[in-house]
Design a protein around this motif. Structure first.
Motif, mmCIF file in Angstrom:
data_model
loop_
_atom_site.group_PDB
_atom_site.id
_atom_site.type_symbol
_atom_site.label_atom_id
_atom_site.label_comp_id
_atom_site.label_asym_id
_atom_site.label_seq_id
_atom_site.Cartn_x
_atom_site.Cartn_y
_atom_site.Cartn_z
ATOM 1 N N UNK A 7 0.878 -64.685 -10.465
ATOM 2 C CA UNK A 7 0.132 -64.927 -9.231
ATOM 3 C C UNK A 7 -1.258 -64.320 -9.392
ATOM 4 N N UNK A 8 -2.276 -65.080 -9.021
ATOM 5 C CA UNK A 8 -3.660 -64.603 -9.107
ATOM 6 C C UNK A 8 -4.348 -64.819 -7.781
ATOM 7 N N UNK A 9 -5.144 -63.833 -7.389
ATOM 8 C CA UNK A 9 -5.884 -63.914 -6.130
ATOM 9 C C UNK A 9 -7.203 -63.162 -6.299
ATOM 10 N N UNK A 10 -8.237 -63.653 -5.621
ATOM 11 C CA UNK A 10 -9.498 -62.913 -5.594
ATOM 12 C C UNK A 10 -9.581 -62.169 -4.278
ATOM 13 N N UNK A 11 -9.796 -60.869 -4.379
ATOM 14 C CA UNK A 11 -9.874 -60.004 -3.211
ATOM 15 C C UNK A 11 -11.325 -59.647 -2.925
ATOM 16 N N UNK A 95 6.440 -55.701 -14.839
ATOM 17 C CA UNK A 95 5.439 -56.097 -13.853
ATOM 18 C C UNK A 95 4.086 -55.571 -14.329
ATOM 19 N N UNK A 96 3.103 -56.475 -14.374
ATOM 20 C CA UNK A 96 1.755 -56.111 -14.811
ATOM 21 C C UNK A 96 0.750 -56.500 -13.733
ATOM 22 N N UNK A 97 -0.104 -55.558 -13.376
ATOM 23 C CA UNK A 97 -1.215 -55.812 -12.464
ATOM 24 C C UNK A 97 -2.493 -55.728 -13.287
ATOM 25 N N UNK A 98 -3.159 -56.858 -13.465
ATOM 26 C CA UNK A 98 -4.426 -56.910 -14.194
ATOM 27 C C UNK A 98 -5.561 -57.035 -13.184
ATOM 28 N N UNK A 99 -6.594 -56.232 -13.357
ATOM 29 C CA UNK A 99 -7.761 -56.251 -12.472
ATOM 30 C C UNK A 99 -9.003 -56.648 -13.245
ATOM 31 N N UNK A 109 -4.378 -60.229 -10.900
ATOM 32 C CA UNK A 109 -3.330 -61.084 -11.445
ATOM 33 C C UNK A 109 -2.081 -60.237 -11.601
ATOM 34 N N UNK A 110 -0.997 -60.694 -10.986
ATOM 35 C CA UNK A 110 0.298 -60.035 -11.104
ATOM 36 C C UNK A 110 1.190 -60.940 -11.941
ATOM 37 N N UNK A 111 1.766 -60.372 -12.986
ATOM 38 C CA UNK A 111 2.699 -61.106 -13.835
ATOM 39 C C UNK A 111 3.984 -60.305 -13.924
ATOM 40 N N UNK A 112 5.093 -60.968 -13.670
ATOM 41 C CA UNK A 112 6.403 -60.357 -13.893
ATOM 42 C C UNK A 112 7.094 -61.183 -14.966
ATOM 43 N N UNK A 134 6.550 -62.135 -4.607
ATOM 44 C CA UNK A 134 5.168 -61.903 -5.057
ATOM 45 C C UNK A 134 4.172 -62.707 -4.222
ATOM 46 N N UNK A 135 4.560 -63.878 -3.744
ATOM 47 C CA UNK A 135 3.680 -64.617 -2.829
ATOM 48 C C UNK A 135 3.410 -63.779 -1.582
ATOM 49 N N UNK A 136 4.456 -63.189 -1.038
ATOM 50 C CA UNK A 136 4.313 -62.340 0.149
ATOM 51 C C UNK A 136 3.512 -61.085 -0.160
ATOM 52 N N UNK A 137 3.766 -60.464 -1.299
ATOM 53 C CA UNK A 137 3.061 -59.236 -1.640
ATOM 54 C C UNK A 137 1.574 -59.474 -1.888
ATOM 55 N N UNK A 138 1.211 -60.638 -2.393
ATOM 56 C CA UNK A 138 -0.212 -60.957 -2.558
ATOM 57 C C UNK A 138 -0.892 -61.037 -1.202
#
Length: 147
Positions: A7-11, A95-99, A109-112, A134-138
């Motif tokens: 899942x990727x999102x721009x904050x 679980x990886x959180x890439x910034x 980007x969150x990858x599990x 992960x959709x909810x957590x984003x």
């Protein structure tokens, strides 16, 4: 079935703000909805209790692998297991959180990955439930860092 959820999102928040929301155990707990016992430390197991409505019966246990300042935070966990004797050396996912900083804020980007290591029928259920999760957590982290 894929072996990974991504899942990727721009904050609209600076990378330092997103990093803090991910790696400060109290801030992580606020948006992820888990009450963590102690700060995250590389090489140590993080423990706590899930507080997300409907999932309060779940315990949190995750082994922290990496905390690369403002770029990468990783841990392994046993997806959706409610047993407080979770073994973190088998049947876990990573679980990886890439910034990445952008002109407007931060791409998260969150990858599990590692679902192929889970046994059937848990594999499919864990993948399906965590995809929704992960959709909810984003959404949760977006609301949290933009508050």
């Amino acid at each position: 079935m894929s072996n990974a959820i991504k899942k990727t999102i721009e904050l609209n928040a600076p990378i330092s703000r997103v990093w803090r929301a991910l790696t400060d155990h109290e801030e992580f707990g606020a948006w992820f909805r888990v009450r963590l016992d102690n700060p995250f430390k590389v090489g140590e197991v993080s423990t706590g209790q899930v507080t997300y409505p409907g999932y309060e019966h779940l315990v949190w246990r995750a082994l922290v692998h990496r905390m690369d300042q403002e770029s990468l935070f990783t841990f392994s966990w046993n997806p959706y297991d409610s047993n407080d004797n979770i073994e973190l050396d088998k049947e876990t996912t990573l679980v990886e959180f890439h910034l990445q900083a952008t002109a407007n804020g931060t791409v998260l980007t969150v990858t599990e990955s590692g679902f192929d290591a889970l046994t059937d029928p848990r594999r499919l259920e864990a993948f399906r439930e965590n995809s929704k999760g992960w959709e909810e957590q984003m959404k949760n982290i977006t609301a949290y860092v933009n508050a």
